[in-house]
Design a protein around this motif. Sequence first.
Motif, mmCIF file in Angstrom:
data_model
loop_
_atom_site.group_PDB
_atom_site.id
_atom_site.type_symbol
_atom_site.label_atom_id
_atom_site.label_comp_id
_atom_site.label_asym_id
_atom_site.label_seq_id
_atom_site.Cartn_x
_atom_site.Cartn_y
_atom_site.Cartn_z
ATOM 1 N N THR A 131 0.837 -1.208 0.000
ATOM 2 C CA THR A 131 0.000 0.000 0.000
ATOM 3 C C THR A 131 0.870 1.257 0.000
ATOM 4 O OG1 THR A 131 -1.615 -1.248 1.287
ATOM 5 C CG2 THR A 131 -1.929 1.135 1.163
ATOM 6 N N HIS A 132 1.918 1.238 0.840
ATOM 7 C CA HIS A 132 2.802 2.411 0.933
ATOM 8 C C HIS A 132 3.467 2.677 -0.423
ATOM 9 C CE1 HIS A 132 5.471 4.837 3.882
ATOM 10 N NE2 HIS A 132 5.322 5.472 2.751
ATOM 11 N N THR A 133 3.927 1.616 -1.070
ATOM 12 C CA THR A 133 4.571 1.778 -2.374
ATOM 13 C C THR A 133 3.567 2.277 -3.418
ATOM 14 O OG1 THR A 133 6.014 -0.042 -1.727
ATOM 15 C CG2 THR A 133 6.065 0.612 -4.045
ATOM 16 N N LEU A 151 1.101 4.230 -2.903
ATOM 17 C CA LEU A 151 0.906 5.668 -2.675
ATOM 18 C C LEU A 151 2.046 6.474 -3.296
ATOM 19 C CD1 LEU A 151 -0.475 5.568 0.976
ATOM 20 C CD2 LEU A 151 -1.736 6.252 -1.079
ATOM 21 N N HIS A 152 3.263 5.927 -3.257
ATOM 22 C CA HIS A 152 4.385 6.624 -3.898
ATOM 23 C C HIS A 152 4.241 6.631 -5.420
ATOM 24 C CE1 HIS A 152 7.545 6.993 -0.545
ATOM 25 N NE2 HIS A 152 6.379 6.775 0.010
ATOM 26 N N VAL A 153 3.732 5.543 -5.980
ATOM 27 C CA VAL A 153 3.483 5.530 -7.429
ATOM 28 C C VAL A 153 2.455 6.611 -7.766
ATOM 29 C CG1 VAL A 153 2.585 4.191 -9.373
ATOM 30 C CG2 VAL A 153 4.068 3.081 -7.684
ATOM 31 N N ALA A 155 12.060 11.588 0.758
ATOM 32 C CA ALA A 155 12.628 11.313 2.078
ATOM 33 C C ALA A 155 11.547 10.579 2.850
ATOM 34 C CB ALA A 155 12.998 12.610 2.775
ATOM 35 N N ASP A 156 11.854 9.403 3.369
ATOM 36 C CA ASP A 156 10.796 8.552 3.888
ATOM 37 C C ASP A 156 11.350 7.518 4.863
ATOM 38 O OD1 ASP A 156 7.844 7.624 2.382
ATOM 39 O OD2 ASP A 156 8.736 6.382 3.924
ATOM 40 N N GLY A 157 10.691 7.338 5.990
ATOM 41 C CA GLY A 157 11.150 6.357 6.965
ATOM 42 C C GLY A 157 10.425 5.029 6.897
ATOM 43 N N THR A 205 8.350 1.437 5.276
ATOM 44 C CA THR A 205 8.768 0.199 4.622
ATOM 45 C C THR A 205 8.007 0.034 3.312
ATOM 46 O OG1 THR A 205 7.147 -1.151 5.799
ATOM 47 C CG2 THR A 205 9.296 -0.892 6.842
ATOM 48 N N HIS A 206 8.743 -0.373 2.282
ATOM 49 C CA HIS A 206 8.191 -0.479 0.925
ATOM 50 C C HIS A 206 8.586 -1.803 0.314
ATOM 51 C CE1 HIS A 206 8.738 3.733 1.995
ATOM 52 N NE2 HIS A 206 7.775 4.036 1.157
ATOM 53 N N VAL A 207 7.893 -2.223 -0.761
ATOM 54 C CA VAL A 207 8.308 -3.429 -1.477
ATOM 55 C C VAL A 207 9.497 -3.094 -2.372
ATOM 56 C CG1 VAL A 207 6.074 -4.602 -1.392
ATOM 57 C CG2 VAL A 207 6.581 -3.038 -3.297
HETATM 58 ZN ZN LIG Z 1 6.085 7.226 2.036
#
Ligand SMILES: [Zn+2]
Length: 238
Positions: free
Chosen positions: A97-99, A101-103, A200-202, A204-206
């Motif tokens: 989900t986090h990844t 959102l970045h896309v 800049a991000d703390g 966790t992503h795939v």
């Molecule tokens: Zn993020």
Amino acid sequence: MTKHLYQTDSYLREFDAVVTAVDGQAVALDRTAFYPGGGGQPHDLGLLTWDEGSSAVTRVKKQGDTVWHTLDGDAPPTGTPVHGVLDWGRRYRLMRTHTALHVLCGVVWRDYGASVTGGNMDPLKGRMDFEFETMHKELVTEIEANVNDEIEKCHPVHVAILPREEAFEIPDLIRTKINLLPPQIQQVRTVEIEGLDLQADGGTHVANTREVGRVRVVDYKSKGAINKRIYIELDEEA
Ligand SMILES: [Zn+2]
């Protein structure tokens, strides 16, 4: 101070550690794979076991550099070796989900020049806020198609930890208001979707956008003339 294993290996689901402090039902560990929450990504859940017992981890939070794990039972004393296991199904959905959102951020910036102001997520569901004056209903389908296009390109996702000065020279990071980082933060962790998005991000992503799977843009809301909120959902499996 805790070594934050999740910052360099987001796929680590089990780890060994030692209790360094106890506060009621919460323990601090010398190292942890439990994400303490932040940047819109909720903290992890899971299990802590040790020789004489085990307990569910119900809350994780960061205080300074120390990560505290709240247990649903009595905490083991300082010095106890423990084994941590994440609720991996939930965490992996959060990484996807986090990844996603970045896309979405990358596509919306590239196609419409709209910058992101915030976001939040649950497993398989997220929302992002943009300064996006020209957003309207007809764009939902277009954004969804372009997001899925990029996901299908199988972009690798890279994590780096850079000295503050170096990060401050990257134009893509300047646009995401990196200058607002407090001065005591001397190292900046960056997450890059190759060719699409750098932040800049703390969290966790795939490791590759192919793991995200199909994304649906399910709704959007106006939060004023300029601020628009876009909602996405992911499939159960990629
Ligand atoms: Zn993020």
